[in-house]
Scaffold this motif. Structure first.
Motif, PDB file in Angstrom:
ATOM      1  N   UNK A 679      -5.510  12.932  -9.529  1.00 56.11           N
ATOM      2  CA  UNK A 679      -4.493  12.115 -10.271  1.00 56.11           C
ATOM      3  C   UNK A 679      -4.764  10.291  -9.456  1.00 56.11           C
ATOM      4  N   UNK A 680      -6.305  10.101  -9.808  1.00 55.91           N
ATOM      5  CA  UNK A 680      -6.076   8.262  -9.580  1.00 55.91           C
ATOM      6  C   UNK A 680      -4.814   7.681  -9.046  1.00 55.91           C
ATOM      7  N   UNK A 681      -4.230   6.842 -10.665  1.00 55.12           N
ATOM      8  CA  UNK A 681      -2.807   6.603 -10.840  1.00 55.12           C
ATOM      9  C   UNK A 681      -1.827   6.062  -9.490  1.00 55.12           C
ATOM     10  N   UNK A 682      -2.716   7.902  -8.686  1.00 52.21           N
ATOM     11  CA  UNK A 682      -1.602   7.930  -7.393  1.00 52.21           C
ATOM     12  C   UNK A 682      -1.332   6.524  -6.121  1.00 52.21           C
ATOM     13  N   UNK A 683      -2.839   5.616  -6.823  1.00 51.55           N
ATOM     14  CA  UNK A 683      -2.848   4.325  -5.756  1.00 51.55           C
ATOM     15  C   UNK A 683      -2.175   3.365  -5.892  1.00 51.55           C
ATOM     16  N   UNK A 684      -1.423   3.692  -6.958  1.00 45.98           N
ATOM     17  CA  UNK A 684      -0.731   2.466  -7.986  1.00 45.98           C
ATOM     18  C   UNK A 684       0.549   3.112  -7.384  1.00 45.98           C
ATOM     19  N   UNK A 685       1.212   3.845  -6.126  1.00 48.88           N
ATOM     20  CA  UNK A 685       2.185   4.150  -6.039  1.00 48.88           C
ATOM     21  C   UNK A 685       1.964   3.758  -4.374  1.00 48.88           C
ATOM     22  N   UNK A 686       0.930   2.820  -3.523  1.00 49.02           N
ATOM     23  CA  UNK A 686       1.270   2.947  -2.562  1.00 49.02           C
ATOM     24  C   UNK A 686       1.574   1.531  -2.294  1.00 49.02           C
ATOM     25  N   UNK A 687       1.953   0.796  -1.153  1.00 45.52           N
ATOM     26  CA  UNK A 687       2.213  -0.816  -1.271  1.00 45.52           C
ATOM     27  C   UNK A 687       1.023  -1.655  -0.810  1.00 45.52           C
ATOM     28  N   UNK A 688       1.851  -2.918  -0.981  1.00 49.50           N
ATOM     29  CA  UNK A 688       0.039  -3.280  -0.778  1.00 49.50           C
ATOM     30  C   UNK A 688      -0.122  -3.170   1.392  1.00 49.50           C
ATOM     31  N   UNK A 689       0.921  -3.538   1.470  1.00 43.56           N
ATOM     32  CA  UNK A 689       0.076  -3.458   2.862  1.00 43.56           C
ATOM     33  C   UNK A 689       0.311  -1.796   3.381  1.00 43.56           C
ATOM     34  N   UNK A 690       0.582  -1.012   2.948  1.00 44.15           N
ATOM     35  CA  UNK A 690       0.247   0.436   2.988  1.00 44.15           C
ATOM     36  C   UNK A 690      -1.806   0.659   2.819  1.00 44.15           C
ATOM     37  N   UNK A 691      -1.621   0.161   1.482  1.00 43.21           N
ATOM     38  CA  UNK A 691      -3.256  -0.180   1.085  1.00 43.21           C
ATOM     39  C   UNK A 691      -3.997  -0.791   2.772  1.00 43.21           C
ATOM     40  N   UNK A 692      -4.043  -1.707   2.510  1.00 50.57           N
ATOM     41  CA  UNK A 692      -4.806  -3.037   3.761  1.00 50.57           C
ATOM     42  C   UNK A 692      -4.809  -1.503   4.707  1.00 50.57           C
ATOM     43  N   UNK A 693      -3.624  -1.048   5.121  1.00 51.53           N
ATOM     44  CA  UNK A 693      -3.475  -0.265   6.260  1.00 51.53           C
ATOM     45  C   UNK A 693      -4.706   1.133   6.158  1.00 51.53           C
ATOM     46  N   UNK A 694      -4.403   1.548   5.148  1.00 53.56           N
ATOM     47  CA  UNK A 694      -5.612   2.372   4.642  1.00 53.56           C
ATOM     48  C   UNK A 694      -6.875   1.788   4.730  1.00 53.56           C
ATOM     49  N   UNK A 695      -6.959   0.540   4.300  1.00 57.11           N
ATOM     50  CA  UNK A 695      -8.330   0.486   4.130  1.00 57.11           C
ATOM     51  C   UNK A 695      -9.404  -0.188   5.282  1.00 57.11           C
ATOM     52  N   UNK A 696      -8.042  -0.874   6.584  1.00 62.32           N
ATOM     53  CA  UNK A 696      -8.598  -0.823   7.810  1.00 62.32           C
ATOM     54  C   UNK A 696      -8.373   0.374   8.324  1.00 62.32           C
TER      55      UNK A 696
END
Length: 863
Positions: A679-696
């Motif tokens: 389910x690729x759409x699940x990435x849209x249920x992260x918040x931007x700050x959470x996404x940045x944390x994962x990318x870091x």
């Protein structure tokens, strides 16, 4: 700065709140603005997480979260013991020690001491301060910096901070804490300055001071000297000495400097502020800055905890996933709420209110913002859009708020400050915005989404920030375009209805023609494609299986002029969709949505269509009073131009959103996101700050994984449910639905948006998958419409939607197509059912159910 691990306070680099907390970011902002701040470094949230988790402390943190959830106490000592067992990272030791030694050398050498403080995410925010909840370590020599950092970090689990978080409704979670390591002043005097009296809410400044360091004052160990000062005259209204009298030696000269500094900060940041300061070697330093969170309610305030969909629904009407909401109303919330222009105009009280809140995926406007705005808005200029920001039962009381004449002079004097952005000038707004859109389009083309496939996390981080920067550059300019569309329309209404004795219907007819814009161009192209379609292809479109139709076009008619025109249409407009949120596929990804629109157009009588992109509503000059005639011509021209610009701006923003969606979908294939599954759409249920944390950090922990899945479940569960127009949020955080009253079970009141009267069969369309239901002569009932719905207006006899006012997209297109429309009808998609016979009155705003026996509506058979 290396990978956002840390920033130097004096380095002049941007410090994002998501990485360094409000407290840390403000220190950098103050330094950049030229205010004296003791130098130091900020260690990012991600940096600390990476160090601790690389030391295999994940089990320790998981255990602490579990024990906190069970209500155990004394966890701070457990945390500190576990943290102290890890070695100091070598690269950190070298980099940070080098920076601190260089910093001290710049201060004249010597060993020096440091202050180590927390800067947790959410600390010192506008709604809660967390004051004193986390540890502060003072008089720390360089060799003991690491131990102090661990002590501050471990204070996340101190009994006092755990209790405070629970009181704020924050569930047990892993620390989101940045750390400030700052040169410690050897202060002669220190204290706090409040730019509004926190005891009575008055506008007087309050200054408290002690001799020496201010920590004893902040922690409540000593009684300070106190001054109350008039910020206009600088007159000391009241003075209360400290018990020993030592602080009184500071002198009135420093009081004057503190007041001057407070006024500058209040003007620049636009809030009532709580400032910590210190005086060392005849220099006044700023140590911390935070909003006042304990401000008493001044006399006359409604102290509203009411929120409405008014105005916000025109900004973003659809339900938002967490990714969309965190970008629009967290990352760029200050732009959407016009915070900088409000500050420039000196409207600090309005600017400091947290204006927009996202509840269950929908944006809501704090009614207190509009209530404070009435201070500067004369009663005869209080338009209906402002009144609708309050529930009906509060509307009369709110709109009766007295206009303060004294505010007009300062506003006029400060108005030139807005010209720091040339786009603030109405005659420059449109050309500058169009130039900016062209520039953004060129920047988007520099990186093809093809490069996203198989990219590294470092590339994803850079591209994410680049696209967010492009989005921000458009939004900054968009605030003027959106603002002027509203202002000129409101001014036109005021003159037309108040001075020229015209009707609301007359006004709507004048706004029916909007100059050429990209939505019109899109519809022109689609109409031309349909009109040129040969009979053999029209037969093909009788199938309801649009996927099969698309495959047939690709396989059997790939070289046909119709298919080529359609392919070019998707190249030019494929970034659009029926809904704007990231979660919705765009036309390029799902071309069958465009085939649905073509199917709707094929059912319409295009030759007899009311749709014609030409000016049909011309002013009858002789019918207008001569005193207001030329004013109305000017206002009408400006309103039309800016309404057209709004459509173009929406498309510009959609192009950036389209590329951001492609980037996010490409990220899902990177290793950190594999746990999200198919389910690729699940990435849209992260918040931007959470996404940045994962990318870091390169990982998604179990807590975030579970949270994302639960958000996705709730989002899909609530699909199709309309939001309440008004809500109240209690002290416990409960959301209460303040239902908008209806006339009765058969009559519903909304806002007249396009004049005329229409009757027909009601068809409720919830999303693009239900476009097929609408037949010529039907009444379209929807939550809201987007530019992707435009073709439906050729078939609909009338339109009723739950969202918006006379300036939203639905209202503009309905007027343009001559379709009677009523907007802002609360929960109409639930109250009216498919097949009911309804009447839409675009003059009065009333929707009436005439026949209460809905007929069956079944989709056409699949071929």
């Amino acid at each position: 700065m290396i990978s956002r691990s840390w920033v130097r306070i004096s380095a002049g680099m941007r410090a994002n709140t998501a990485h360094f907390g409000e407290k840390g970011r403000r220190l950098v902002d103050l330094s950049q603005a030229g205010f004296p701040v003791p130098d130091g470094i900020l260690l990012s949230v991600e940096c600390l997480e990476q160090w601790f988790f690389s030391a295999a402390l994940a089990p320790l943190f998981a255990s602490l979260e579990e024990r906190e959830g069970r209500g155990e106490t004394g966890l701070e000592g457990v945390a500190l013991a576990g943290l102290a067992a890890i070695p100091v990272p070598v690269d950190w030791e070298q980099e940070v020690r080098g920076q601190l030694e260089e910093m001290m050398a710049g201060q004249g050498g010597g060993a020096g001491f440091f202050a180590v403080r927390s800067a947790a995410i959410g600390e010192d925010a506008g709604h809660s301060s967390f004051a004193g909840q986390y540890a502060t370590c003072l008089e720390i020599p360089l060799e003991k910096i690491w131990s102090a950092i661990l002590e501050v970090y471990a204070s996340w689990w101190a009994d006092r901070s755990v209790s405070y978080r629970h009181h704020q409704g924050i569930v047990p979670s892993r620390p989101r804490m940045s750390i400030i390591v700052q040169r410690q002043l050897q202060a002669d005097y220190a204290g706090v300055l409040f730019t509004r009296n926190p005891l009575d809410g008055s506008s007087t400044f309050m200054i408290e001071a002690v001799r020496g360091l201010g920590e004893a004052l902040v922690s409540g160990q000593v009684t300070p000297a106190r001054w109350q000062v008039d910020p206009v005259s600088h007159e000391i209204i009241r003075m209360d000495p400290d018990p020993s009298g030592a602080a009184m030696g500071m002198g009135e000269g420093w009081i004057g400097q503190l007041v001057a500094m407070g006024l500058k900060l209040q003007k620049k940041f636009g809030q009532d502020l709580d400032l910590e300061w210190g005086i060392e070697a005849e220099t006044l330093y700023l140590l911390q800055m935070r909003p006042i969170t304990t401000l008493a309610t001044p006399a006359g305030s409604m102290a509203l905890d009411i929120y409405s969909r008014a105005i916000v629904e025109d900004l973003w009407s659809d339900r938002m996933t967490p990714m969309t909401a965190s970008i629009i109303f967290t990352e760029f919330g200050d732009i959407y709420t016009f915070k900088k222009p409000l500050i420039a105009l000196g409207l600090h009280k309005i600017a400091q209110v947290p204006a927009i809140r996202v509840v269950n995926g929908f944006g809501y406007l704090h009614a207190e913002v509009l209530y404070q705005l009435l201070d500067v808005l004369p009663k005869n200029w209080r338009f209906s859009e402002v009144a609708k920001g309050f529930p009906p039962e509060l509307r009369s009381a709110a709109m009766a708020r007295s206009y303060r004449v004294a505010t007009l002079g300062p506003l006029l004097l400060r108005a030139p400050l807005l010209l720091s952005d040339p786009a603030a000038l109405p005659f420059l707004t449109i050309p500058l915005l169009r130039r900016q859109m062209r520039k953004v389009d060129r920047q988007l083309a520099l990186v093809s989404p093809v490069r996203y496939v198989g990219a590294e996390l470092s590339f994803f981080r850079q591209e994410l920030e680049r696209l967010l920067g492009l989005l921000e550059s458009l939004l900054v300019r968009n605030q003027w375009g959106y603002g002027y569309a509203a202002v000129f329309t409101w001014l036109l209404r005021h003159v037309a209805l108040g001075r020229a004795a015209q009707s609301e219907s007359w006004l709507l007819e004048q706004l029916a023609w909007i100059p050429n814009n990209i939505t019109q161009q899109m519809q022109h192209r689609l109409l031309a494609i349909v009109r040129a379609m040969p009979d053999e292809l029209q037969e093909l479109f009788k199938s309801a299986d649009r996927v099969a139709v698309w495959q047939t076009l690709q396989e059997r008619f790939a070289d046909h002029p119709f298919s080529q025109e359609l392919a070019q249409f998707l190249v030019d407009f494929g970034y659009r969709s029926a809904n704007r949120d990231f979660i919705h596929p765009r036309w390029q990804e799902k071309p069958e949505q465009v085939l649905d629109l073509i199917g709707v157009l094929l059912q319409s009588d295009l030759k007899a269509s009311r749709f014609a992109f030409q000016e049909t509503a011309r002013l009858n000059m002789a019918a207008l009073p001569w005193r207001s005639r030329w004013v109305m011509i000017y206002l009408l021209k400006q309103a039309r131009q800016f309404l057209a610009l709004r459509e173009d701006l929406r498309c510009g923003l959609d192009r950036v959103f389209h590329q951001l969606r492609q980037l996010l979908l490409a990220m899902v294939n990177a290793p950190p996101f594999e746990c999200l599954g198919a389910d690729k759409d699940q990435i849209f249920f992260m918040e931007l700050s959470e996404l940045r944390r994962v990318l870091q950090g390169g990982t998604i922990d179990q807590e975030l994984f579970s949270l994302v899945r639960e958000r996705a479940r709730l989002f899909r569960q609530e699909a199709g449910n309309a939001p309440p127009q008004y809500i109240k949020i209690t002290a416990k955080g409960e959301v209460l639905d303040l239902e908008r009253p209806v006339l009765d079970d058969h009559h519903f009141l909304g806002t007249a948006a396009a004049s005329g009267l229409a009757e027909g069969r009601a068809v409720v369309v919830r999303d693009a998958s239900e476009f097929y239901k609408l037949k010529p002569g039907d009444i379209l009932i929807a939550h809201n419409t987007d530019p992707g719905w435009t073709s439906l207006f050729l078939s609909a006899a009338g339109v009723v939607v739950e969202m918006g006012g006379i300036l939203n997209h639905c209202a503009i297109i309905a007027r343009e197509y001559g379709v009677p429309a009523v907007v802002g009808v609360s929960k109409v998609t639930q109250r009216i059912r498919d097949g009911q016979w309804v009447r839409v009155n675009g003059e009065s705003g009333v929707v009436e159910v005439l026949e209460d026996s809905p007929t069956s509506t079944t989709p056409p058979p699949l071929s």
